[in-house]
Write an enzyme that holds these catalytic residues in place. Structure first.
Site, PDB file in Angstrom:
ATOM      1  CG  HIS A 147     -58.279  -4.336 -46.680  1.00 32.10           C
ATOM      2  ND1 HIS A 147     -59.344  -3.358 -46.988  1.00 32.10           N
ATOM      3  CD2 HIS A 147     -58.167  -4.898 -47.847  1.00 32.10           C
ATOM      4  CE1 HIS A 147     -59.915  -3.543 -48.201  1.00 32.10           C
ATOM      5  NE2 HIS A 147     -59.092  -4.502 -48.734  1.00 32.10           N
TER       6      HIS A 147
HETATM    7  S1  FES Z   1     -59.163  -1.691 -43.860  1.00 33.23           S
HETATM    8 FE1  FES Z   1     -59.461  -1.574 -45.940  1.00 33.23          FE
HETATM    9  S2  FES Z   1     -61.651  -0.749 -46.072  1.00 33.23           S
HETATM   10 FE2  FES Z   1     -61.207  -0.995 -43.867  1.00 33.23          FE
END
Ligand code: FES
Length: 180
Positions: free
Chosen positions: A145
């Site tokens: 993410h």
């Molecule tokens: S940014 Fe979501 S698991 Fe690493």
């Protein structure tokens, strides 16, 4: 007289062998799981587990990953530039402010040891291998993410709420560390 085998017959036979082999493997796996599970150490034994790592072969700018209690641990030997960046970073801009000196042990500025699990949802960040992207702050980048960690393993951008965790560890000599 020896019978000739055509290509089609041969590949059919190979397929049968492969099918039989995979069925066998599933059987062994199913049996093996119960057996291995019964041999797993009790939780309290696991909690005590520690691991010793020879860090002598790691050159400045290189990193290795070791497994400790089932988790990846990143050991990075930082370059002078990486240390300087980590030291000069503005703590007031950080989500989880922590000085770099509080994240290293025994005054060994070169060595950063962190659990390699993103604190957002548990992916393993990139940045250990030379060709891997290290994110905008030169540490690690979690592609799940988009979390960016700096060269001290602190979260600097993205959804992760906290810094990469520093495990308990100590130097038992100049070239060996004991994690856990
Ligand atoms: S940014 Fe979501 S698991 Fe690493």
């Amino acid at each position: 007289m020896a019978k000739k085998t055509t290509k089609t017959q041969q590949s059919k036979r190979d397929f049968l062998y492969l099918t039989a082999a995979s069925t066998g493997a599933v059987g062994v796996a199913a049996f093996g799981w119960a057996f291995i599970d019964s041999m797993n150490p009790a939780a309290d034994t696991l909690a005590l587990a520690s691991t010793e790592v020879n860090i002598a072969p790691i050159e400045p700018g290189q990193a290795i990953t070791v497994m400790w209690r089932g988790k990846p641990v990143f050991i990075r030997r930082r370059t002078p530039e990486e240390i300087e960046k980590a030291r000069n970073a503005d703590l007031s801009t950080m989500r989880d402010p922590q000085s770099d000196t509080d994240r290293i042990v025994d005054g060994k500025d070169e060595w950063l040891v962190v659990v390699g699990i993103c604190t957002h949802l548990g992916c393993v960040p990139l940045g250990q291998k030379p060709a891997e992207i290290k994110g905008e702050y030169g540490g690690w980048f979690c592609p799940c993410h988009g979390s960016h960690y700096d060269s001290s393993g602190r979260i600097r951008k993205g959804p992760a709420p906290t810094n990469l965790k520093v495990p308990d560890y100590e130097f038992i000599s100049d070239t060996v560390i004991k994690i856990g």
